[in-house]
Design a protein around this motif. Structure first.
Motif, short mmCIF file in Angstrom:
data_model
loop_
_atom_site.label_atom_id
_atom_site.label_comp_id
_atom_site.label_asym_id
_atom_site.label_seq_id
_atom_site.Cartn_x
_atom_site.Cartn_y
_atom_site.Cartn_z
N ILE A 137 8.20 3.28 0.59
CA ILE A 137 7.85 4.70 0.53
C ILE A 137 9.13 5.50 0.28
O ILE A 137 9.99 5.62 1.17
N ARG A 160 0.94 7.89 10.96
CA ARG A 160 0.48 6.57 11.35
C ARG A 160 1.51 5.89 12.25
O ARG A 160 1.16 5.20 13.22
N VAL A 187 0.86 -1.18 0.00
CA VAL A 187 0.00 0.00 0.00
C VAL A 187 0.89 1.23 0.00
O VAL A 187 1.75 1.38 0.87
N THR A 188 0.69 2.09 -0.97
CA THR A 188 1.50 3.31 -1.07
C THR A 188 0.76 4.47 -0.41
O THR A 188 -0.40 4.75 -0.73
N ILE A 189 1.44 5.12 0.53
CA ILE A 189 0.88 6.31 1.19
C ILE A 189 1.93 7.41 1.14
O ILE A 189 3.10 7.17 0.82
N SER A 190 1.52 8.62 1.49
CA SER A 190 2.47 9.74 1.47
C SER A 190 3.42 9.63 2.66
O SER A 190 3.14 8.94 3.65
N VAL A 225 5.15 -0.11 3.77
CA VAL A 225 3.78 -0.28 4.27
C VAL A 225 3.13 -1.47 3.58
O VAL A 225 3.25 -1.63 2.35
N GLY A 273 -3.12 -3.06 9.20
CA GLY A 273 -1.99 -2.29 8.69
C GLY A 273 -0.68 -2.73 9.32
O GLY A 273 -0.63 -3.11 10.50
N ASP A 305 1.67 10.86 5.77
CA ASP A 305 0.72 9.88 6.31
C ASP A 305 1.46 8.74 7.01
O ASP A 305 1.00 8.23 8.04
N PHE A 306 2.60 8.34 6.44
CA PHE A 306 3.36 7.25 7.08
C PHE A 306 3.77 7.65 8.49
O PHE A 306 3.55 6.90 9.45
#
Length: 255
Positions: free
Chosen positions: A191, A148, A138-141, A204, A215, A144-145
């Motif tokens: 990421i 989280r 799952v790719t997140i910014s 992630v 997650g 956001d990483f």
């Protein structure tokens, strides 16, 4: 015998992040695997090759789940039966469907029986099917990483595993690309640009069961000057954090 055990561990460890390869390579038979996952489902192909000078008979290949309520493994429907015998250099194959009902800690066991020159043999192998095989990238910014990451670090009821592992291989030129390949092969999205240290890895994944999703965040920090690597995993489930940590440790150890 110690050399054979070490070789088997290397085969198993490689299949924790690669989809196909050899699981067992003995004097009489060789066992290969091919795996495909679409979480929460998977399909495993088992290939049995006869390396002996004579035919083998009474062949049976089965998978036993240690936690059948959590992970179910059944022979795939519509496939041909195993041959009655297998001549020298010949190969038999069978496929199994895997269903991850809930996250599980114990890998299933592959049980192979055959007869060679009148002597029955039972081969039991740990099957490289773990809860971590049901991860999707799952790719997140970057923002956001770390939001989280901080949130999971402050939560009491989460899974966190941290290890400092001996990684003498860091001196080789391909060490960091290899680490990235391992993390990606385990089902994580890398990421990019998330860590100021260019060799550090931030990743992630989402573990999917039949009724839930969890997650899982990872940071890998290699220190070539000390031949050590710190690995930190934070997840919304303790089991997946421990399984990922166990797999990473075995992969590094077997490098």
């Amino acid at each position: 015998e110690q050399a054979r055990v070490a070789k088997s561990r290397r085969h198993y460890a490689r299949l924790l992040w690669e989809s196909d390869g050899i699981l067992y390579d003995g004097d009489e038979v060789q066992v290969g695997l091919m795996a495909q996952y679409q979480p929460p489902a998977g399909r495993i192909g088992v290939f049995l090759g006869n390396k002996s000078a004579a035919a083998i008979y009474d062949i049976s290949i089965a998978v036993v789940s240690k936690e059948p309520d959590l992970v179910a493994v059944e022979p795939s429907a519509g496939q041909s039966a195993l041959p009655a015998s297998l001549m020298q250099m010949a190969q038999a194959r069978i496929y199994f469907d895997v269903a991850c009902k809930q996250l599980f800690a114990a890998s299933p066991v592959l049980r192979i029986t055959y007869t060679l020159a009148g002597a029955p043999t039972v081969l039991e192998l740990q099957l490289p099917v773990t809860a971590a095989h049901f991860l999707d990238p799952v790719t997140i910014s970057v923002a956001d990483f770390f939001a989280r990451w901080k949130q999971l670090g402050e939560a009491a009821a989460i899974g966190e595993s941290q290890m400092v592992l001996k990684t003498g291989f860091l001196g080789s030129g391909d060490a960091v690309p290899w680490l990235r390949s391992v993390v990606g092969g385990m089902g994580f999205a890398l990421i990019q640009g998330a860590d100021p240290a260019p060799d550090n890895i931030v990743a992630v994944g989402i573990a999917t069961t039949e009724d839930s999703r969890f997650g899982c965040l990872m940071r890998v920090e290699p220190k070539p000057s000390h031949s050590l690597t710190r690995v930190t995993i934070r997840a919304t489930n303790e089991t997946i954090a421990k399984v990922v940590a166990t797999n990473i440790a075995m992969i590094f150890e077997s490098r």
